[in-house]
Write a protein that holds these residues in place. Sequence first.
Motif, short mmCIF file in Angstrom:
data_model
loop_
_atom_site.label_atom_id
_atom_site.label_comp_id
_atom_site.label_asym_id
_atom_site.label_seq_id
_atom_site.Cartn_x
_atom_site.Cartn_y
_atom_site.Cartn_z
N ASP A 109 0.90 -1.28 0.17
CA ASP A 109 0.02 -0.06 0.15
C ASP A 109 0.99 1.26 -0.08
OD1 ASP A 109 -2.65 -1.21 0.19
OD2 ASP A 109 -2.08 -1.68 2.29
N TYR A 110 0.65 1.99 -1.00
CA TYR A 110 1.32 3.26 -0.78
C TYR A 110 0.28 4.32 0.19
CZ TYR A 110 3.58 7.73 -2.06
OH TYR A 110 4.38 8.75 -2.25
N LEU A 111 1.19 4.72 1.23
CA LEU A 111 0.56 5.18 2.29
C LEU A 111 -0.21 6.52 2.30
CD1 LEU A 111 3.23 4.24 5.17
CD2 LEU A 111 1.02 2.91 4.49
N ASP A 112 0.53 7.52 1.37
CA ASP A 112 -0.12 9.01 1.24
C ASP A 112 -1.31 8.90 0.30
OD1 ASP A 112 -0.33 11.50 1.58
OD2 ASP A 112 1.53 12.17 0.65
N CYS A 113 -2.15 8.28 0.55
CA CYS A 113 -3.45 8.28 -0.62
C CYS A 113 -4.80 8.85 -0.19
CB CYS A 113 -3.58 6.73 -1.02
SG CYS A 113 -2.43 6.36 -2.07
N ALA A 114 -4.54 9.95 0.81
CA ALA A 114 -5.76 10.60 1.05
C ALA A 114 -6.33 11.43 0.17
CB ALA A 114 -5.27 11.47 2.42
N GLY A 115 -7.70 11.10 0.14
CA GLY A 115 -8.47 11.62 -0.85
C GLY A 115 -8.53 11.06 -2.47
N PHE A 116 -7.85 10.06 -2.38
CA PHE A 116 -7.97 9.28 -3.71
C PHE A 116 -9.47 8.56 -3.64
CE2 PHE A 116 -3.11 9.56 -4.68
CZ PHE A 116 -3.30 10.76 -4.91
N GLU A 117 -10.05 8.65 -4.49
CA GLU A 117 -11.48 7.89 -4.56
C GLU A 117 -11.30 6.40 -5.20
OE1 GLU A 117 -10.81 10.57 -6.50
OE2 GLU A 117 -12.05 11.99 -5.59
N VAL A 118 -12.30 5.67 -4.97
CA VAL A 118 -12.38 4.56 -5.72
C VAL A 118 -12.83 4.72 -6.76
CG1 VAL A 118 -14.03 2.22 -5.85
CG2 VAL A 118 -13.05 3.01 -3.69
N LEU A 119 -12.29 4.09 -8.07
CA LEU A 119 -12.58 4.19 -9.42
C LEU A 119 -13.01 2.89 -10.09
CD1 LEU A 119 -9.10 5.74 -10.24
CD2 LEU A 119 -11.35 7.22 -9.60
N ASP A 120 -13.89 3.15 -11.00
CA ASP A 120 -14.28 2.06 -11.93
C ASP A 120 -14.32 2.35 -13.09
OD1 ASP A 120 -15.41 -0.60 -12.41
OD2 ASP A 120 -17.32 -0.09 -12.10
N ILE A 121 -13.09 2.43 -13.94
CA ILE A 121 -12.70 2.59 -15.27
C ILE A 121 -12.07 1.32 -15.90
CG2 ILE A 121 -11.72 4.25 -16.93
CD1 ILE A 121 -11.62 6.03 -14.18
N PRO A 122 -12.51 0.83 -16.65
CA PRO A 122 -11.58 -0.42 -17.42
C PRO A 122 -10.08 0.16 -18.16
CG PRO A 122 -13.87 -0.37 -18.62
CD PRO A 122 -13.69 0.82 -17.57
N PHE A 123 -9.32 -0.61 -18.14
CA PHE A 123 -7.97 -0.16 -18.67
C PHE A 123 -8.19 0.59 -20.23
CE2 PHE A 123 -5.73 -3.69 -16.27
CZ PHE A 123 -5.82 -3.25 -14.89
N GLU A 124 -9.10 -0.19 -20.80
CA GLU A 124 -9.17 0.15 -22.10
C GLU A 124 -9.81 1.74 -22.22
OE1 GLU A 124 -10.34 -2.45 -20.99
OE2 GLU A 124 -12.50 -2.98 -21.36
N GLU A 125 -10.32 2.19 -21.20
CA GLU A 125 -11.11 3.38 -21.36
C GLU A 125 -9.91 4.55 -20.85
OE1 GLU A 125 -14.70 4.17 -19.56
OE2 GLU A 125 -15.57 2.29 -20.83
N LEU A 126 -8.71 4.01 -20.51
CA LEU A 126 -7.67 4.99 -19.72
C LEU A 126 -6.73 5.79 -20.58
CD1 LEU A 126 -6.90 3.15 -16.30
CD2 LEU A 126 -8.00 5.46 -16.69
N GLU A 127 -6.79 4.94 -21.94
CA GLU A 127 -5.68 5.48 -22.73
C GLU A 127 -6.23 5.59 -24.19
OE1 GLU A 127 -1.52 4.43 -21.42
OE2 GLU A 127 -2.56 2.78 -22.08
#
Length: 225
Positions: free
Chosen positions: A207-225
């Motif tokens: 776990d990366y410890l400094d992750c405050a404020g990062f939301e749960v995401l539901d985006i498939p990989f193919e929609e990221l690029e």
Amino acid sequence: MKLLIATICLGFPFLSLVSQPKENKLNVLDRKTYELSIQKNPNKELINLGKKIPGITLDIKYATPDNFTKQVIYKEAKAFARKPVADALARAELEFLQLGYSIKIFDAYRPYAATVKFFEIVGDTRYVASPKNGSRHNKGCAIDLTLVDQKTKKELIMPTEYDSFRKEAWAEASVSDPEILKNRTTLIQVLSKYGFRVNKTEWWHYDYLDCAGFEVLDIPFEELE
Ligand SMILES: [Zn+2]
């Protein structure tokens, strides 16, 4: 609840409709809301780790049937993490290279739909994250990885295989083989210098410890690029 009872007692039943306690609903961002979020905070961008850190190896188990579900979960064998996580991992890779090793990634950002699917298959929160809360993988803040020999790309020997549910997979499980102990210790110690903490029951999960404020995401990989 007190407010609800009070409004009923006071004889304003219409008010009880607005004062009912709200269920704690998980905030899951889709592609559109994610894009808005990175306009406000560029650190929230999911970075393609294979492109950012060219020397690393990807062995994305959930893009194959070779995982505990025996099903292909991801359409593409890619690994993403939020920008500060990707930056920290790139710095850790430089240190591993000096030791003659390199990072191999099994899994990183995991779309929320995959977590829901894991829970449908396994149905036990001792082994998979509850969809109620989502996981750090869903937030782009956790990486599953091991080390390979820099030259041969062969995996270093570790206490168990990836995703083992055995007790030997625990980060502090006793290890009698000195080579395995050295490999696991190197992995844990170097990553901890760059802000990653090993999971108690999984030597490969960080776990990366400094992750405050990062939301749960539901985006498939193919929609990221
Ligand atoms: Zn993990």
